[in-house]
Scaffold this active site. Structure first.
Site, PDB file in Angstrom:
ATOM      1  N   GLY A   1      -7.212  -9.802 -19.169  1.00 53.48           N
ATOM      2  CA  GLY A   1      -6.015  -9.273 -19.107  1.00 53.48           C
ATOM      3  C   GLY A   1      -5.914  -7.833 -18.981  1.00 53.48           C
ATOM      4  O   GLY A   1      -5.014  -6.816 -19.290  1.00 53.48           O
TER       5      GLY A   1
ATOM      6  N   ASN B   1      -5.300  -6.308 -16.014  1.00 56.17           N
ATOM      7  CA  ASN B   1      -4.367  -5.848 -15.155  1.00 56.17           C
ATOM      8  C   ASN B   1      -3.027  -5.858 -15.898  1.00 56.17           C
ATOM      9  O   ASN B   1      -2.140  -4.755 -15.700  1.00 56.17           O
ATOM     10  CB  ASN B   1      -4.244  -6.924 -13.944  1.00 56.17           C
ATOM     11  CG  ASN B   1      -5.273  -6.348 -12.822  1.00 56.17           C
ATOM     12  OD1 ASN B   1      -4.910  -5.496 -12.072  1.00 56.17           O
ATOM     13  ND2 ASN B   1      -6.188  -6.950 -12.636  1.00 56.17           N
TER      14      ASN B   1
ATOM     15  N   MET C   1      -5.502 -18.162 -13.502  1.00 57.28           N
ATOM     16  CA  MET C   1      -6.501 -19.046 -12.564  1.00 57.28           C
ATOM     17  C   MET C   1      -5.880 -20.453 -12.375  1.00 57.28           C
ATOM     18  O   MET C   1      -6.515 -21.172 -12.357  1.00 57.28           O
ATOM     19  CB  MET C   1      -7.725 -18.859 -13.501  1.00 57.28           C
ATOM     20  CG  MET C   1      -8.136 -17.395 -13.410  1.00 57.28           C
ATOM     21  SD  MET C   1      -8.501 -16.671 -11.946  1.00 57.28           S
ATOM     22  CE  MET C   1      -9.059 -15.106 -12.256  1.00 57.28           C
TER      23      MET C   1
ATOM     24  N   ASN D   1       1.368 -11.474  -7.141  1.00 58.07           N
ATOM     25  CA  ASN D   1       0.106 -11.956  -7.705  1.00 58.07           C
ATOM     26  C   ASN D   1      -0.900 -10.744  -7.198  1.00 58.07           C
ATOM     27  O   ASN D   1      -0.528 -10.222  -6.070  1.00 58.07           O
ATOM     28  CB  ASN D   1      -0.453 -13.167  -7.130  1.00 58.07           C
ATOM     29  CG  ASN D   1      -1.653 -13.553  -7.586  1.00 58.07           C
ATOM     30  OD1 ASN D   1      -2.121 -13.304  -8.718  1.00 58.07           O
ATOM     31  ND2 ASN D   1      -2.762 -13.862  -6.684  1.00 58.07           N
TER      32      ASN D   1
ATOM     33  N   HIS E   1      -4.869 -10.115  -5.815  1.00 66.38           N
ATOM     34  CA  HIS E   1      -6.057 -10.780  -5.565  1.00 66.38           C
ATOM     35  C   HIS E   1      -7.281  -9.823  -5.496  1.00 66.38           C
ATOM     36  O   HIS E   1      -6.794  -8.510  -4.765  1.00 66.38           O
ATOM     37  CB  HIS E   1      -5.674 -11.743  -4.166  1.00 66.38           C
ATOM     38  CG  HIS E   1      -6.840 -12.117  -3.793  1.00 66.38           C
ATOM     39  ND1 HIS E   1      -7.104 -13.541  -4.382  1.00 66.38           N
ATOM     40  CD2 HIS E   1      -7.877 -12.274  -2.696  1.00 66.38           C
ATOM     41  CE1 HIS E   1      -8.248 -14.062  -3.835  1.00 66.38           C
ATOM     42  NE2 HIS E   1      -8.594 -13.286  -2.835  1.00 66.38           N
TER      43      HIS E   1
HETATM   44  C1  GAR Z   1      -8.703  -9.589 -11.210  1.00 69.54           C
HETATM   45  O1  GAR Z   1      -9.816  -9.047 -10.622  1.00 69.54           O
HETATM   46  C2  GAR Z   1      -7.708 -10.268 -10.422  1.00 69.54           C
HETATM   47  O2  GAR Z   1      -7.430  -9.856  -9.272  1.00 69.54           O
HETATM   48  C3  GAR Z   1      -8.457 -11.716 -10.297  1.00 69.54           C
HETATM   49  O3  GAR Z   1      -8.956 -11.854 -11.620  1.00 69.54           O
HETATM   50  C4  GAR Z   1      -9.288 -10.825 -12.142  1.00 69.54           C
HETATM   51  C5  GAR Z   1      -8.738 -10.872 -13.618  1.00 69.54           C
HETATM   52  O4  GAR Z   1      -8.889  -9.528 -14.510  1.00 69.54           O
HETATM   53  N1  GAR Z   1      -7.649 -12.884  -9.871  1.00 69.54           N
HETATM   54  C6  GAR Z   1      -7.935 -13.652  -8.862  1.00 69.54           C
HETATM   55  O5  GAR Z   1      -8.943 -13.747  -8.537  1.00 69.54           O
HETATM   56  C7  GAR Z   1      -6.702 -14.633  -8.624  1.00 69.54           C
HETATM   57  N2  GAR Z   1      -7.061 -15.173  -7.398  1.00 69.54           N
HETATM   58  P1  GAR Z   1      -8.093  -9.246 -15.808  1.00 69.54           P
HETATM   59  O6  GAR Z   1      -7.737 -10.617 -16.409  1.00 69.54           O
HETATM   60  O7  GAR Z   1      -8.857  -8.301 -16.459  1.00 69.54           O
HETATM   61  O8  GAR Z   1      -6.625  -8.679 -15.069  1.00 69.54           O
END
Ligand code: GAR
Length: 198
Positions: free
Chosen positions: A12, A14, A92, A109, A111
């Site tokens: 989390g 982001n 995810m 979203n 990525h």
């Molecule tokens: C982030 O790097 C996001 O871009 C990626 O998962 C991570 C989550 O980090 N998302 C994907 O790969 C979706 N296809 P976080 O939980 O610390 O935000």
């Protein structure tokens, strides 16, 4: 004030960047995060939401006999909190068509790559960075885009590059990309709000 929901599965960071920007940054007085939904009871994001005094709910797929019922439960929460805009932030799992239909062009979203490269099923989190390094790319980055019912498709809102260094390890690239994710996600949300709500 635009009412945001953030959907998460993991750390989390982001989500935290979005919350911070609503409190002290570019989303201040523009938007507030009023709901966090996790599909994973162990997600650290749930703890972050509690720390921030934001309503959080955990809705896990395993408790529903059918993916449709799982996504109906999520949609119910979104509607009952009168959510305007949904941000997937390390969420995810595939978002249900019922939600995409009800919130058309209102789901974002992030990525961790330069879409349309390194997209699709299985391309998430660490796997993306491993694939980028394996492909000997010189540049990677992050992309915020609108969500369609397919993985990582939909109009690109904002994208930013980072260098891939010689001998980069996936952990190092992850960290470098995450830093720019935290910058561009709040910016992209602001752009979308200005485009669609003001
Ligand atoms: C982030 O790097 C996001 O871009 C990626 O998962 C991570 C989550 O980090 N998302 C994907 O790969 C979706 N296809 P976080 O939980 O610390 O935000």
């Amino acid at each position: 004030m635009i009412r945001l929901a953030v959907l998460v599965s993991g750390s989390g960071s982001n989500m935290q960047a979005i919350i911070d920007s609503t409190r002290n940054g570019i989303l201040k007085a523009v938007a507030e995060v009023v709901l966090v939904i996790s599909n994973n009871a162990d997600a650290y994001a749930l703890q972050r939401a509690r720390n921030e005094d934001i309503k959080s709910v955990c809705i896990e797929r395993k408790f529903f006999s059918d993916p449709k019922f799982f996504n109906d439960a999520i949609l119910q929460e979104l509607l009952s909190e009168r959510i305007d805009l949904i941000c997937l932030a390390g969420y995810m799992t595939l978002i249900g068509e019922n939600i995409v239909f009800r919130y058309e062009s209102k789901i974002l979203n992030i990525h961790p790559a330069l879409l349309p490269k390194f997209a699709g099923k299985g391309m998430y989190g660490r796997y993306v960075h491993e694939a980028v390094i394996r492909a000997k790319e010189k540049k990677s980055g992050a992309t915020v885009h609108f969500v369609e019912a397919e993985y990582d498709l939909g109009e690109i809102i904002l994208q930013k590059e980072v260098d891939v260094l010689d001998n980069d390890l996936p952990e190092e690239l992850t960290k470098r990309v995450l830093e720019i994710e935290h910058q561009i996600y709040p910016q992209a949300i602001k752009e979308v709000i200005e485009r669609k709500f003001i």
